[in-house]
Design a protein around this motif. Structure first.
Motif, mmCIF file in Angstrom:
data_model
loop_
_atom_site.group_PDB
_atom_site.id
_atom_site.type_symbol
_atom_site.label_atom_id
_atom_site.label_comp_id
_atom_site.label_asym_id
_atom_site.label_seq_id
_atom_site.Cartn_x
_atom_site.Cartn_y
_atom_site.Cartn_z
ATOM 1 N N GLN A 177 -1.652 0.455 8.181
ATOM 2 C CA GLN A 177 -2.418 0.229 7.006
ATOM 3 C C GLN A 177 -1.195 0.187 5.779
ATOM 4 O O GLN A 177 -1.163 -0.335 4.716
ATOM 5 C CB GLN A 177 -3.026 1.387 6.842
ATOM 6 C CG GLN A 177 -4.583 1.371 7.574
ATOM 7 C CD GLN A 177 -5.472 2.701 7.431
ATOM 8 O OE1 GLN A 177 -5.441 3.168 6.302
ATOM 9 N NE2 GLN A 177 -6.095 2.984 8.351
ATOM 10 N N THR A 196 -9.613 -0.682 14.796
ATOM 11 C CA THR A 196 -9.284 -0.141 13.494
ATOM 12 C C THR A 196 -7.832 0.221 13.662
ATOM 13 O O THR A 196 -7.371 0.514 14.500
ATOM 14 C CB THR A 196 -10.111 1.373 13.554
ATOM 15 O OG1 THR A 196 -11.537 1.028 13.570
ATOM 16 C CG2 THR A 196 -9.526 1.942 12.067
ATOM 17 N N ASN A 197 -7.288 -0.349 12.571
ATOM 18 C CA ASN A 197 -5.897 -0.249 12.226
ATOM 19 C C ASN A 197 -5.409 1.234 11.894
ATOM 20 O O ASN A 197 -6.238 1.922 11.073
ATOM 21 C CB ASN A 197 -5.056 -0.874 11.106
ATOM 22 C CG ASN A 197 -5.278 -2.318 11.522
ATOM 23 O OD1 ASN A 197 -4.939 -2.676 12.560
ATOM 24 N ND2 ASN A 197 -5.247 -3.352 10.496
ATOM 25 N N PRO A 233 0.824 -1.133 0.089
ATOM 26 C CA PRO A 233 0.047 0.178 0.129
ATOM 27 C C PRO A 233 0.863 1.046 0.080
ATOM 28 O O PRO A 233 1.933 1.322 0.764
ATOM 29 C CB PRO A 233 -0.663 0.122 1.249
ATOM 30 C CG PRO A 233 -0.851 -1.554 1.980
ATOM 31 C CD PRO A 233 0.388 -2.237 0.981
ATOM 32 N N VAL A 278 -0.092 4.837 1.345
ATOM 33 C CA VAL A 278 -1.109 5.425 2.285
ATOM 34 C C VAL A 278 -0.807 6.852 2.467
ATOM 35 O O VAL A 278 0.207 7.205 3.056
ATOM 36 C CB VAL A 278 -1.107 4.669 3.499
ATOM 37 C CG1 VAL A 278 -2.289 5.306 4.265
ATOM 38 C CG2 VAL A 278 -1.516 3.444 3.446
ATOM 39 N N PHE A 334 -2.754 4.580 10.448
ATOM 40 C CA PHE A 334 -2.241 4.644 9.072
ATOM 41 C C PHE A 334 -0.854 3.909 8.842
ATOM 42 O O PHE A 334 -0.601 3.386 7.801
ATOM 43 C CB PHE A 334 -1.805 6.195 8.786
ATOM 44 C CG PHE A 334 -3.222 6.914 8.291
ATOM 45 C CD1 PHE A 334 -4.035 6.409 7.798
ATOM 46 C CD2 PHE A 334 -3.222 8.115 9.237
ATOM 47 C CE1 PHE A 334 -5.326 7.313 7.500
ATOM 48 C CE2 PHE A 334 -4.462 8.937 8.997
ATOM 49 C CZ PHE A 334 -5.527 8.466 8.265
ATOM 50 N N GLY A 370 -4.130 3.909 15.290
ATOM 51 C CA GLY A 370 -5.496 2.943 15.502
ATOM 52 C C GLY A 370 -6.029 3.057 16.701
ATOM 53 O O GLY A 370 -5.458 3.810 17.828
#
Length: 755
Positions: free
Chosen positions: A534, A528-529, A495, A497, A531, A515
């Motif tokens: 991610q 929730t992760n 990714p 990001v 950035f 997160g």
């Protein structure tokens, strides 16, 4: 008399034996030699003997044999011997440090190979030339020769020579950190090993392939290969290769941050080495260096320094100044951790002086960065900042050096990128379907400033673990450069990001970055992760990093140093592995002096630094950008392409573009919306300007001299129906900048969110 094909097969086997097991070949040489009578075969066998002697570091005897063979072969034009012996002599002279004779030997080998019309001989010479330039750190020329060699192998069947050439090419790409290419070459060579009986070489290739996977952090694949190698070694009772794979396994554990396991396996290596009576000093130098890394990971810096001192003694004994400098750099790190600052500084000064003299820019950058870190540890921020500026100067010189090299390899790489990022500039009359997906890849240009930025981005891409700091005014294309760095690096399959630091609300920034766990705060309905996680294995782009609050900068620094984050509301740390590219449109050095940005965080973010100049300093690129954006909106709006008058181009060439490339793009977009005529000249700008300022300087829409900034923003928001993105376009500013202005002047009621 032997059948010629049988004789050739036998000689090929002796060629392989002399490379794979030199002692065995030399022990059997007399009996083998007595089986042949023809002069060609005897010459070949003598060459194999010389090659075995080189492997055992008996250079004087090897030089004598090779010289004698060359004298006999010149008259009868035995190109095999003429090429092979000149290559062998070049190696002898290099290892004997008679460097001025190396290149002439290889040049002669090229001439003889060309006369022989043998693709295999020519490929072998080119690969050896490539290895020579690799040894003297001229990677660009090395790459040119390796490319030639590899191209020639495509015409050749599998053979020991081709396998060796591919292995040499892999070695070059390993130094360049192009591990995906290393895997490609070594996988091809490994497949060829099934057709050619080269067991020892096969072991080496498996080992090198495992090392490449380790560098790519594909530890599972690496250890599967190592396990396969160990099993094959045990089956064949090959203890020498068993040592090689055991060393690889220990290195893998070291890279994974498992020092206790690594030390135990390195101990096994030492035991095997004693069994084999290994006396190669480089083996012990390498293993001591690795022990030092492991103890450093265990925070036992005293033990690490002990092993580095042992390694340094060996480097001095074998007269390897380059290894001495490398070890001294590592010693300085251990000394800093032990508080031995003065001793560490002395070592680093010597290392920096050496690499400046040798122009080893890559290593010099590392040593200078270490010096900056040393002063930071001492809390001597003035010296740290001065050292950091030295890093900047070196980086600038590095880029200039690369540009001045002007080699085919570099130019080809730059041209490939240029072609990729400006596919449509040569076909301006017909918009490409590619425009649908190219909006984020619009770093367009042809001038020197453009090329310098591209060169810098390419250089940064080749160092996938180094963080990059981008500086430039708003609208210059910092995110596009960040994407280019990501797409040209090993991380491109993972990714990218992008994060606008200024657009994250202060009370949510920690949750967004790191997160959160379920129930951490109202609305946290699930884990929730952030950035960082991610972007794992990829690239995290922190745009406008200087807008981040100081209290968050502290936590950001800790995350970068530890490569771990703790989600809001959580207790367990989560590891991540990503490159961080950050950017700012502000004067970072001024912010540091004002204590608005942390110096220690800046050091972590900018091992590599790229400045993107404003469009007013890239005037040679304005016309090509105009045509590019016209083509883009011709495609998007399905309108006929407008005819451009010279006065239109002159008008924009004289404009200062405070909003840079983004502003130019917005001007073209507005003209596509507002202009009824298909003929665009200087008068068309009256459609988007409330009035004209000085000649040749179109004023941005709504921002008139008599209006203050607040009124201009309110007008733009009203016209855009409260949508900040559209209002930002009308104002020729980035959306994040507009967000800050709205908060500053409390204009939320005029936005769609505030209504």
């Amino acid at each position: 008399m032997k059948n010629p094909s049988v004789k050739l097969l036998e000689l090929n086997q002796y060629d392989i034996l002399s490379s794979e097991n030199p002692p065995l070949f030399l022990n059997s040489f007399d009996s083998i030699y007595n089986h042949y009578q023809d002069s060609d075969s005897l010459s070949h066998l003598m060459y194999f003997k010389a090659k075995s002697l080189v492997a055992l570091r008996n250079y004087d005897e090897a030089i004598q044999i090779s010289t004698d063979l060359l004298g006999k072969s010149v008259v009868k034009k035995d190109y095999f011997i003429l090429v092979k012996c000149n290559i062998l002599l070049s190696r002898c002279y290099y290892y004997s440090e008679v460097h001025y004779r190396v290149k002439p030997c290889l040049e002669l080998a090229v001439e003889y190979a060309q006369s022989s019309q043998s693709a295999e001989l020519l490929a072998e010479v080119y690969s050896n030339f490539g290895s020579y330039y690799l040894d003297i750190h001229d990677l660009n020329v090395a790459q040119e020769f390796m490319i030639k060699a590899v191209r020639l192998t495509k015409r050749l069947p599998a053979s020991y020579t081709v396998i060796t050439i591919l292995s040499k090419a892999a070695a070059l790409h390993h130094v360049q950190q192009k591990y995906d290419t290393v895997v490609l070459y070594l996988s091809t060579a490994l497949k060829m090993c099934e057709e050619v009986d080269v067991s020892i070489t096969r072991f080496r290739i498996i080992s090198n392939l495992a090392t490449a996977y380790t560098k790519m952090k594909k530890y599972k694949l690496a250890e599967e290969l190592i396990g396969k190698g160990i099993e094959l070694c045990k089956q064949s009772k090959n203890i020498s290769s068993l040592l090689l794979f055991t060393f690889d396994l220990a290195t893998s554990k070291t890279c994974q941050g498992k020092p206790a396991e690594a030390i135990r396996i390195f101990d096994e290596c030492m035991s095997i080495a004693q069994t084999l009576h290994i006396d190669n000093p480089r083996f012990f130098m390498d293993i001591y260096n690795n022990y030092a890394i492991c103890y450093g990971q265990n925070n036992d810096h005293t033990k690490a320094l002990e092993f580095l001192n042992k390694s340094f003694e060996i480097a001095e004994q074998i007269h390897s100044e380059e290894d001495c400098m490398h070890i001294n750099t590592n010693k300085s790190h251990a000394m800093v951790n032990l508080g031995m600052y003065d001793a560490a500084e002395d070592l680093l000064q010597n290392v920096i002086a050496y690499h400046k003299k040798e122009q080893n820019f890559n290593v010099l950058l590392s040593a200078q960065s270490s010096m900056a870190m040393l002063h930071e540890k001492r809390k001597d921020y003035r010296k740290s900042l001065k050292a950091h500026k030295e890093v900047e100067k070196t980086y600038e010189k590095y880029i200039i050096h690369i540009m001045n090299e002007n080699t085919a390899a570099v130019q080809q790489q730059v041209m490939e990128v240029s072609k990729y990022y400006q596919q449509n500039t040569s076909t301006l009359s017909r918009p490409s379907q590619g425009y649908q997906n190219r909006e984020n890849l619009e770093f367009i240009g042809t001038g020197d400033a453009y090329r310098k930025v591209v060169n810098s981005a390419l250089l940064a891409a080749q160092n996938p673990n180094a963080n990059v700091f981008l500086m430039g005014e708003s609208g210059t294309g910092k995110e596009i450069i960040a994407q280019m760095i990501h797409q040209k690096s090993l991380r491109r399959g993972f990714p990218f990001v992008p994060v606008n630091a200024s657009a994250i609300s202060a009370n949510l920034v920690e949750s967004e970055l790191f997160g959160h766990v379920k129930g951490a705060f109202t609305g946290a309905i699930s884990d929730t992760n952030g950035f960082f996680v991610q972007a794992n294995k990829g690239t995290l782009f922190l745009d406008e990093i200087t807008e981040m609050p100081l209290e968050i900068q502290v936590k950001l620094l800790r995350a970068i140093e530890s490569r771990k984050v703790t989600p809001v509301g959580g207790t367990k740390e989560v590891s991540f592995d990503c490159r961080i590219v950050s950017s700012t449109n502000r004067n970072i050095y001024e912010l540091i002096q004002l204590s608005e940005f942390r110096l220690d965080l800046f050091h972590r973010l900018n091992p590599l630094e790229i400045y993107i100049p404003p469009l007013r300093n890239r005037r040679e690129d304005i016309e090509i950008l105009i045509h590019h954006f016209i083509d883009l909106y011709t495609y998007e709006t399905k309108r006929a392409k407008p005819q451009i008058d010279a006065s239109f181009l002159d008008y924009l060439q004289n404009y200062e573009f405070p909003g840079n490339v983004r502003e130019l793009k917005n001007i073209i977009e507005r003209l596509f919306i507002l202009a009824n005529s298909n003929h665009w000249d200087a008068n068309v700008f009256s459609l988007i300007n409330s009035h004209h300022g000085d000649y040749g300087r179109p004023a941005p829409i709504f921002v008139e001299k008599q209006e203050n900034e607040t009124e201009a923003i309110i007008k733009a928001l009203i016209k855009a129906g409260g949508k900040q993105k559209n209002a930002a376009k009308l104002l020729n500013m980035s959306e994040s900048t507009l967000t800050r202005r709205i908060e500053k002047y409390h204009l939320q009621d005029y936005t769609s969110k505030g209504k």
